[in-house]
Design a protein around this motif. Structure first.
Motif, PDB file in Angstrom:
ATOM      1  N   ASP A 489     -40.455   3.208 -30.446  1.00  0.00           N
ATOM      2  CA  ASP A 489     -39.375   3.863 -31.182  1.00  0.00           C
ATOM      3  C   ASP A 489     -39.047   3.155 -32.487  1.00  0.00           C
ATOM      4  O   ASP A 489     -38.272   3.650 -33.299  1.00  0.00           O
ATOM      5  CB  ASP A 489     -38.110   3.942 -30.321  1.00  0.00           C
ATOM      6  N   VAL A 540     -30.707  13.357 -38.626  1.00  0.00           N
ATOM      7  CA  VAL A 540     -30.856  12.866 -37.262  1.00  0.00           C
ATOM      8  C   VAL A 540     -32.331  12.622 -36.977  1.00  0.00           C
ATOM      9  O   VAL A 540     -33.164  13.509 -37.181  1.00  0.00           O
ATOM     10  CB  VAL A 540     -30.285  13.867 -36.247  1.00  0.00           C
ATOM     11  N   GLU A 541     -32.653  11.425 -36.565  1.00  0.00           N
ATOM     12  CA  GLU A 541     -34.016  11.097 -36.148  1.00  0.00           C
ATOM     13  C   GLU A 541     -33.963  10.763 -34.654  1.00  0.00           C
ATOM     14  O   GLU A 541     -33.730   9.625 -34.262  1.00  0.00           O
ATOM     15  CB  GLU A 541     -34.567   9.929 -36.958  1.00  0.00           C
ATOM     16  N   LEU A 542     -34.156  11.771 -33.833  1.00  0.00           N
ATOM     17  CA  LEU A 542     -34.004  11.618 -32.391  1.00  0.00           C
ATOM     18  C   LEU A 542     -35.251  10.960 -31.810  1.00  0.00           C
ATOM     19  O   LEU A 542     -36.360  11.481 -31.956  1.00  0.00           O
ATOM     20  CB  LEU A 542     -33.781  12.989 -31.755  1.00  0.00           C
ATOM     21  N   SER A 544     -38.053   9.750 -29.052  1.00  0.00           N
ATOM     22  CA  SER A 544     -38.681  10.451 -27.934  1.00  0.00           C
ATOM     23  C   SER A 544     -37.975  10.089 -26.629  1.00  0.00           C
ATOM     24  O   SER A 544     -37.443   8.980 -26.493  1.00  0.00           O
ATOM     25  CB  SER A 544     -40.160  10.077 -27.832  1.00  0.00           C
ATOM     26  N   HIS A 632     -24.739   6.170 -23.573  1.00  0.00           N
ATOM     27  CA  HIS A 632     -26.011   6.188 -24.300  1.00  0.00           C
ATOM     28  C   HIS A 632     -26.089   4.961 -25.202  1.00  0.00           C
ATOM     29  O   HIS A 632     -25.105   4.218 -25.350  1.00  0.00           O
ATOM     30  CB  HIS A 632     -26.139   7.470 -25.133  1.00  0.00           C
ATOM     31  N   PHE A 634     -27.159   5.194 -28.527  1.00  0.00           N
ATOM     32  CA  PHE A 634     -27.302   5.621 -29.916  1.00  0.00           C
ATOM     33  C   PHE A 634     -26.421   4.810 -30.860  1.00  0.00           C
ATOM     34  O   PHE A 634     -26.805   4.527 -31.993  1.00  0.00           O
ATOM     35  CB  PHE A 634     -26.985   7.108 -30.054  1.00  0.00           C
ATOM     36  N   ARG A 648     -23.861  13.529 -34.104  1.00  0.00           N
ATOM     37  CA  ARG A 648     -24.908  14.524 -34.320  1.00  0.00           C
ATOM     38  C   ARG A 648     -26.173  14.179 -33.541  1.00  0.00           C
ATOM     39  O   ARG A 648     -26.909  15.066 -33.099  1.00  0.00           O
ATOM     40  CB  ARG A 648     -25.212  14.657 -35.815  1.00  0.00           C
ATOM     41  N   THR A 649     -26.427  12.899 -33.350  1.00  0.00           N
ATOM     42  CA  THR A 649     -27.587  12.487 -32.555  1.00  0.00           C
ATOM     43  C   THR A 649     -27.390  12.829 -31.090  1.00  0.00           C
ATOM     44  O   THR A 649     -28.311  13.307 -30.414  1.00  0.00           O
ATOM     45  CB  THR A 649     -27.834  10.978 -32.723  1.00  0.00           C
ATOM     46  N   ALA A 652     -27.910  16.486 -30.742  1.00  0.00           N
ATOM     47  CA  ALA A 652     -29.335  16.814 -30.786  1.00  0.00           C
ATOM     48  C   ALA A 652     -30.005  16.512 -29.451  1.00  0.00           C
ATOM     49  O   ALA A 652     -30.869  17.267 -28.986  1.00  0.00           O
ATOM     50  CB  ALA A 652     -30.013  16.038 -31.912  1.00  0.00           C
ATOM     51  N   ALA A 653     -29.602  15.405 -28.816  1.00  0.00           N
ATOM     52  CA  ALA A 653     -30.175  15.054 -27.515  1.00  0.00           C
ATOM     53  C   ALA A 653     -29.771  16.069 -26.447  1.00  0.00           C
ATOM     54  O   ALA A 653     -30.585  16.441 -25.586  1.00  0.00           O
ATOM     55  CB  ALA A 653     -29.732  13.649 -27.114  1.00  0.00           C
ATOM     56  N   ARG A 656     -31.782  19.235 -27.054  1.00  0.00           N
ATOM     57  CA  ARG A 656     -33.173  19.078 -26.613  1.00  0.00           C
ATOM     58  C   ARG A 656     -33.279  19.236 -25.090  1.00  0.00           C
ATOM     59  O   ARG A 656     -34.167  19.942 -24.594  1.00  0.00           O
ATOM     60  CB  ARG A 656     -33.723  17.714 -27.038  1.00  0.00           C
TER      61      ARG A 656
END
Length: 927
Positions: A489, A540-542, A544, A632, A634, A648-649, A652-653, A656
């Protein structure tokens, strides 16, 4: 009226519900439930409609579809919430048949259906998965399909539809349940409906002949009448409390989902010197209502639970208090908790017996804040919240509890336990408070008279030390995969001080190589302002998903006798071996470990185009729950100061997970659009839309929206319809004549709104108008559970106390429960009566023997204690009660165990012997 809501000239009306079918698959301690509802638009207009339905907070809606009259199926797809709304609105404007389903709260959802043509039949089909709750005994578990949403206090979400009154029109109902247990099934009980039960696996399974016959059962119920109460099954299976880890292989992905459950059995030294605070909901929704001739009610259940809880407290170095709440809150002892002794126990019992549900609304957050503020920070504190949880302020409540628990020290921890009371208790509120409060939750249903064991589990957990650093260990290969995932990551952790010094040196080096700055540059306007656009938000760079996704991320509710559920998604599936190890440690450093074998389930791996395998789905829902709770990493991997980026992250999670596993959530919704060619008649017809009502109402199928200009309190307090509207509901007591309409909003059958409550609890509970609750909302089956005028401290409309009953500190103004003939008492009633005869130190009075049957009718004269002939009458009576518990009430041990432990300690102390010797004396009396 049961059905989808729409508005005609500002008045609510419904598209009637014609048929309901529920099909459930239970595998071990999880279930998938598919509910099908058939509606028909008998009006002459094209309609846009809406309805609300309940789902347990531990469950997740994972599939949604509409079926048209011609048999064509419109499958719902998951989109980000705002995108789904836009898709739905666009489809409706184009004249297409469309539907939108979105989450209002973790346990309530709203479905909208647009462009239903005149005489058109629409079938709505939804599926949810859920874990099952504990049954009445340690070898049983409970399957519950809720049929209505309780009327909740406060401002509902904007998507929640308004309510309308119910009529006596019925609808056909059927339910089919397929059960697969990990061990042979010994009994299946349905306490709510007449059902037919058949043992053995479903013949439609391809491998049915090779499956263990005794581990399977099928239950069905069909009726031409409408569902009048929740569906409740209790399944008894040997060894259901034994540790197990069920694995489900995904049929299309290289992943495995696990469902781990364990009821811990270990003996730990109890937490000593604790403070216990009982926070009791006395809002109108907890009021009295009838169950035949029993006169039971939620406040009655709360009183019964408190009597046992108070007598089960440790008698050494314990402090306690009772706080009541509604629109306001009031403590038994305003200056804080007092020492636990006979005097304070008697005073508290008198206070409990005087409790009525006359405190108005449900301001639970402010009550919790008060308790956290006045708690004794020099002691460990356990807070017990007894409530139906019927309030919309979920986020504020969970935030308050989480912050308070986090601010407590390890030496003086704060934990919060919950007892949810009533069929419509908000599982989101009750489970959520316990989850973020590092406690546990139990439930008691309306009319339940044998729930003492559940309160005993709560107290047993509170008296146990918390297990620290509890975690699941999947072995070395999984650990290596997790470490490699972190490296992949590209997250670099830099020491803050080191990083700052490095930047300062770099800036200094760059500055020394530059030309001197001109102090008077005529091309520069010193007063000029930068009016350019604001810098764009960081994208946002989520990262993996990690190979091991586990929920709960931090296991904090690991207590003896209380079931732990844990879930995970493992990818690749090869990382999962034949066992999982549950580890933890005590504050003393003592290590704990339990190896749990991994076993394959026989039938959970099936999936269709509409839904993913259900262990994957429920595991993903638990992962989303962790993200919503702030569990989490983040914040640590991103810029800690950029709260917006972290938010926002997280979103996004969640999106997903929702899209990957087809789940409705706080940020994803289902939308179904008929992509067939637009019917000209559908497009040209005048469409009656669903505008927002003048004031939002939190209920459905039960209670008119408030009158225009009504007070804010009235947004969540509606009166019940007239008695005639409930003629077909045998489980619902007839309502009294409604009061004169007060600016009623709607048709004549719509009832008037309640008047607002006083600023503080009034001396009188008369009339039942202040703080009483409205009707419970129709849910999955469109059923309304009436809550007629007079709920809570009313003037005896349903046999409740007469007007003038005092509240708050006025202990003793209401009489204690009337005594009954001891011979007519049920086992749970006997335990409750015996509890009242036990003092704070554990001794039972001689009067207790009248509840112990004919063997002890002669009192202590018939009690012979060999070797201790000089024992006091109190010791003899206590030994006799202990013998009675074991000999006559052995099946109810969980209910009296806390009382017996204190009694045993008392006898041991009085006789100067060990506990083993007390047990010998008890065994001699039993013989």
């Amino acid at each position: 009226m049961h059905g989808l809501i729409h508005y005609v000239d500002g008045q609510p009306a419904t598209v009637p519900l014609m048929r309901v079918a529920a099909k459930a698959t239970i595998v071990d301690l999880s279930a998938r439930v598919q509910v099908t509802q058939e509606y028909r638009n008998d009006s002459s207009e094209t309609l846009d409609c809406s309805y609300q339905f309940p789902v347990p907070a531990c469950g997740a809606v994972c599939a949604f579809a509409m079926l048209k009259a011609d048999g064509s199926r419109i499958r719902g797809v998951v989109q980000e919430k705002e995108e789904a709304r836009a898709t739905y609105d666009e489809a409706v404007e184009q004249g297409r048949l469309a539907s939108l389903m979105e989450q209002d709260s973790p346990d309530t959802f709203t479905c909208k259906v647009g462009n239903i043509m005149p005489r058109e039949t629409v079938i709505v089909e939804l599926t949810y998965v859920t874990e099952l709750t504990e049954g009445e005994t340690s070898d049983s578990y409970r399957f519950h399909v809720p049929s209505h949403v309780g009327c909740r206090y406060g401002d509902p979400p904007s998507s929640a539809p308004a309510g309308v009154a119910a009529s006596d029109q019925g609808a056909a109902f059927s339910v089919d349940v397929s059960i697969e247990a990990a061990a042979p099934i010994s009994k299946v009980d349905c306490t709510s409906h007449a059902v037919s039960t058949e043992l053995g696996p479903d013949p439609s399974l391809s491998n049915a002949d090779n499956l263990p016959f005794a581990n399977f059962a099928r239950v069905s119920c069909k009726t031409a009448h409408f569902l009048s109460s929740d569906v409740v099954l209790q399944i008894t299976s040997a060894g259901v409390d034994r540790p197990r880890c069920i694995v489900e292989r995904h049929p299309a992905q290289d992943s495995a989902a696990i469902s781990l459950t364990v009821v811990p059995r270990f003996s730990l030294p109890e937490v000593t010197g604790q403070e216990f605070v009982f926070l009791v909901d006395r809002s109108g929704s907890m009021g009295e209502w009838g169950f035949g001739s029993t006169g039971a009610g939620r406040i009655t259940l709360a009183r019964k639970a408190l009597v046992v809880l108070l007598r089960s407290l440790p008698h050494r170095d314990t402090t306690f208090n009772i706080v009541s709440f509604g629109s306001t809150h009031s403590a038994l002892w305003e200056k804080g908790s007092r020492a636990y002794n006979q005097s304070t126990l008697d005073e508290a019992t008198k206070h409990v017996d005087s409790m009525e549900a006359n405190f108005g609304g449900t301001e639970i957050c402010s009550a919790l804040d008060y308790v956290f503020k006045v708690r004794d920070t020099k002691r460990p504190t356990s807070v017990f919240v007894l409530t139906d949880g019927d309030a919309w302020e979920l986020d504020a409540v969970l935030s308050s509890v989480k912050d308070a628990v986090a601010s407590a020290t390890t030496e003086q921890p704060l934990r919060v336990f919950t007892l949810g009371i009533g069929n419509s208790a908000s599982t989101a509120m009750v489970d959520g408070i316990a989850r973020v409060g590092n406690g546990t939750a139990q439930y008691v249903t309306d009319g339940d008279q044998s729930f003492t064991g559940k309160t005993a589990r709560l107290l047993k957990a509170a008296r146990s030390p918390q297990i620290l650093n509890a975690r699941l260990d999947f072995g070395e290969s999984a650990d290596r995969a997790m470490k490699q995932a972190c490296l992949d990551d590209d997250f670099e952790v830099v020491d803050a001080t080191e990083g700052t010094e490095k930047l300062a040196l770099e800036d200094k080096a760059d500055s020394s190589s530059k030309a001197p700055l001109n102090l008077f540059d005529e091309s520069v306007d010193p007063l000029a302002q930068d009016v350019g656009p604001a810098p764009p938000a960081k994208p946002v760079e989520l990262p993996s998903p990690p190979p091991l996704q586990l929920a709960p991320r931090a296991i904090r509710g690991l207590y003896p006798g209380t079931r732990l559920h844990a879930y995970g998604i493992v990818s690749p599936a090869s990382l999962l071996h034949d066992k999982v190890t549950l580890r933890g440690e005590l504050a003393s450093g003592q290590q704990l470990a339990l190896e749990i074998p991994v076993v394959e389930a026989h039938s959970v791996g099936s999936s269709t185009a509409d839904n993913a395998p259900f262990v994957h789905a429920i595991a993903a829902r638990k992962l989303i729950q962790d993200l919503e709770d702030g569990e989490h990493d983040f914040a640590s991997s991103l810029d800690k100061k950029d709260d917006d980026l972290v938010s926002r992250t997280v979103k996004a999670a969640v999106v997903r997970l929702g899209k990957t596993y087809s789940l409705a959530s706080s940020h994803t919704s289902f939308v179904a659009v008929d992509e067939a060619e637009v019917d000209a008649a559908r497009k040209q017809r005048k469409r009656i839309a669903l505008p927002p009502p003048p004031m939002r109402a939190p209920v459905l199928f039960g209670g008119a929206p408030p009158a225009p200009g009504a007070s804010p309190f009235m947004r969540s307090r509606m009166a019940a319809p007239a008695a005639a509207t409930f003629s077909t509901f045998a489980a619902v007591p007839p309502a009294p004549p409604a009061p004169a309409p007060a600016a009623a909003f709607g048709a004549p059958m719509m009832a008037a709104c309640f008047a607002p409550p006083p600023a503080a609890p009034a001396p009188s509970g008369g009339g039942g108008l202040f703080g009483s609750r409205g009707s419970a909302a129709g849910g999955l089956f469109g059923h309304q559970q009436s809550s007629a005028v007079g709920w809570g401290g009313g003037a005896g409309l349903f046999g409740g106390p007469a007007a003038g009953a005092a509240v708050g500190e006025a202990a003793g103004t209401a009489p204690p429960p009337k005594s009954k003939d001891p011979a007519s008492l049920s086992p749970s009633e006997r335990i409750d009566a015996l509890a009242r005869e036990q003092d704070f130190g554990g001794a039972f009075s001689t009067a207790a023997l009248r509840y112990c049957g004919s063997k002890w009718a002669g009192g202590v004269a018939s009690v012979e204690v060999a070797g201790f002939e000089g024992a006091s009458e109190t010791v003899k009576a206590t030994l006799a009660v202990l013998a009675y518990f074991e000999q006559e009430l052995g099946q109810h041990k969980e209910e009296w165990e806390g009382l017996a432990d204190k009694a045993t300690d008392f006898v041991a102390g009085e006789l100067g012997v060990e506990v083993d010797e007390v047990q010998r004396l008890v065994d001699a009396l039993k013989g």
